[in-house]
Design an enzyme around this catalytic site. Structure first.
Site, PDB file in Angstrom:
ATOM      1  CG  PHE A 149       0.682  -5.471   0.477  1.00  0.00           C
ATOM      2  CD1 PHE A 149      -0.130  -4.627   1.229  1.00  0.00           C
ATOM      3  CD2 PHE A 149       1.998  -5.082   0.266  1.00  0.00           C
ATOM      4  CE1 PHE A 149       0.361  -3.427   1.738  1.00  0.00           C
ATOM      5  CE2 PHE A 149       2.493  -3.900   0.773  1.00  0.00           C
ATOM      6  CZ  PHE A 149       1.664  -3.063   1.511  1.00  0.00           C
ATOM      7  CE  LYS A 173       4.285 -13.829  -6.236  1.00  0.00           C
ATOM      8  NZ  LYS A 173       4.155 -13.324  -4.805  1.00  0.00           N
ATOM      9  CD  GLU A 176       4.389 -13.419  -0.331  1.00  0.00           C
ATOM     10  OE1 GLU A 176       5.538 -13.131   0.061  1.00  0.00           O
ATOM     11  OE2 GLU A 176       3.970 -13.124  -1.483  1.00  0.00           O
ATOM     12  NE  ARG A 177       3.932  -8.562   2.646  1.00  0.00           N
ATOM     13  CZ  ARG A 177       4.635  -7.446   2.532  1.00  0.00           C
ATOM     14  NH1 ARG A 177       3.997  -6.292   2.419  1.00  0.00           N
ATOM     15  NH2 ARG A 177       5.952  -7.465   2.517  1.00  0.00           N
ATOM     16  CB  SER A 226       9.907  -2.338  -3.743  1.00  0.00           C
ATOM     17  OG  SER A 226      10.649  -3.507  -4.066  1.00  0.00           O
ATOM     18  CB  CYS A 281       2.224   3.078  -6.001  1.00  0.00           C
ATOM     19  SG  CYS A 281       0.963   2.956  -7.282  1.00  0.00           S
ATOM     20  CD  GLU A 384       6.654   3.732  -2.265  1.00  0.00           C
ATOM     21  OE1 GLU A 384       5.554   3.959  -2.798  1.00  0.00           O
ATOM     22  OE2 GLU A 384       7.424   2.842  -2.657  1.00  0.00           O
TER      23      GLU A 384
END
Length: 499
Positions: A149, A173, A176-177, A226, A281, A384
């Protein structure tokens, strides 16, 4: 309520699974759209479209494929503000930060225009008696990417631009957020001349992810997210015989030496620690001043800068420093980790827990936090946080500071601030981290180099973008040829009878 779609075979397609995810406006907390979550059957249909279109696309010469990327760059520049506004609306980034998201993806597309040069093979004349040898790079076929996202424009372009220009079809893909920008990018690609079926955008959750991992036609998977999910996708994808590159979490340290320009270091930490609400990140989440005097001077510089940060929605203007985090769950996790830092004995120098923005009380805003005297055993150091939280870990000497970065299980990025060239050179050579900044806080390489961490920040042996991307999205085929040689017969002027 807007109902979003998938993008398959050149058209927007309504979801048929009956399952949806809410897409929020992070600034207000309101649900603004619903995103369809694909079934295994929907993913299989996208793969079928891609597999049908890919061979013809692979047969197009690299120069013509590169021209599609040239036109795509023009369209990205044309629609920059439109893309950034959609990105800010769903993610919460400030408008300038959203434009930067698009721009850093665009730069990789520009690099991909050089595909004719980057896809050239090698040739050896007379490798043996009458033997020639040559190699060629060929497309994998149908490839896929699973993107996060926090960079809904940049990271998809980091994946699909090199994949497509190499002659592959690509199934994206996205998160979805915030799925709207990836759908818009697919439209622009086809406006640029990409044949239908080469880019598919299939929204979904774990069902769609597992369908990608397990589909036998999909040859490669790229992932950013993640570390636990990166490890899962890498292990399962490789066991299915796919080529996989997975990029996981990070805990990036910035070493501040006693001789550093403290104003410069403090300014760098503000941008690198709090920009994009810390949802990067490559964010610097750990400051490591060397010596207590250095630490005291750094904290004194940081506090007034943090207290002046302007937090608000992207609609409040370009002077907003950062916006909300992406979901209520993300906000809750960040504040939970902040509380753990307090409970475990860290000194909360700047406390953003009471932050409240008038008129946006239901938004997912998190105030800035600064911890001092953090230790390695604390959760805020080990995990994190992915939020606007900066931890200061005091080191007594350079070797201790270096050891903090080296001993952490994550190895995405790190930085050192110093005027000492010897210290900087030693740090760059010894630290076991993939991307190093020397007086640069967020050392994200430019498009013609490669992006990738070490240790548990990466699974796979090739990085993103740059030359590694062209290696990842192609297979090398080597041909050894020998032709009979000798004196040729002279010409003949009569017809021979048929045998």
């Amino acid at each position: 309520m807007q109902e979003l779609s998938h993008y398959m075979n050149g058209a927007h397609v309504k979801g048929t699974s009956g399952r949806f995810a809410d897409v929020y406006n992070p600034a207000t907390g309101e649900v603004q759209a619903q995103c369809p979550l694909a079934s295994v059957e929907e993913m299989a249909q996208a793969v079928e479209y891609a597999a049908a279109a890919q061979p013809k696309w692979a047969s197009v010469n690299p120069q013509r494929r590169a021209r599609v990327m040239m036109k795509f760059v023009d369209l990205l520049n044309r629609d920059m503000d439109k893309l950034a506004e959609a990105l800010s609306r769903e993610h919460g980034k400030t408008f300038p930060d959203a434009k930067g998201d698009v721009q850093r993806g665009l730069e990789v597309v520009e690099y991909c225009i050089g595909a004719p040069e980057l896809l050239k093979g090698a040739y050896t004349d007379s490798a043996g008696p009458g033997i020639d040898m040559y190699s060629m790079r060929q497309a994998l076929g149908v490839t896929a990417g699973i993107t996060p996202f926090n960079f809904p424009a940049m990271i998809p372009m980091w994946m699909f631009a090199p994949a497509i220009v190499c002659g592959n079809a690509f199934i994206l893909k996205p998160s979805e957020r915030d799925p709207s920008v990836p759908l818009m990018l697919a439209e622009l690609l086809e406006e640029a001349g990409l044949p239908k079926g080469i880019i598919q955008v299939v929204n979904g959750d774990k069902v769609a992810v597992d369908a990608i991992i397990d589909h036998p036609v999909i040859q490669s998977i790229g992932f950013v997210g993640s570390t636990p999910i990166a490890e899962y996708i890498y292990g399962r994808g490789c066991s299915n015989g796919k080529r996989v590159q997975c990029f996981g979490g990070a805990k990036n340290h910035m070493i501040i030496m006693p001789d550093a320009d403290m104003d410069q270091a403090a300014d760098a930490l503000i941008g690198a620690g709090y920009g994009a609400a810390g949802e990067r990140c490559m964010a610097i989440s750990v400051a490591v001043p060397v010596g207590d005097e250095t630490a005291d001077r750094l904290i004194a510089k940081l506090v007034p800068r943090i207290e002046k940060l302007k937090v608000g929605p992207y609609t409040s203007g370009n002077d907003v420093d950062y916006g909300p985090v992406v979901t209520a769950a993300a906000k809750e996790k960040i504040l939970g980790l902040v509380q753990s830092g307090v409970d475990q004995g860290a000194e909360l120098v700047v406390d953003g827990r009471g932050f409240n923005l008038q008129g946006y009380e239901d938004g997912f805003f998190v105030g800035p936090h600064l911890f001092d005297r953090v230790t390695k055993d604390m959760d805020i150091y080990k995990q994190e946080i992915f939020g606007p939280v900066l931890s200061c870990v005091r080191a007594q000497n350079y070797e201790e500071a270096l050891g903090l970065a080296m001993d952490h299980e994550m190895g995405n990025g790190t930085a050192i601030y110093t005027r000492d060239g010897d210290a900087a050179r030693d740090f760059a050579n010894r630290v076991n981290v993939g991307m190093i900044g020397i007086n640069v806080p967020i050392p994200v390489p430019l498009a013609y180099h490669t992006f990738g961490g070490w240790k548990k920040s990466v699974f796979g042996d090739l990085n993103q973008h740059g030359p590694d991307a062209f290696k990842f999205y192609t297979r090398t085929k080597t041909v050894t040829s020998r032709w009979p040689s000798g004196i040729k017969d002279g010409g003949e002027f009569n017809f021979k009878p048929m045998e």
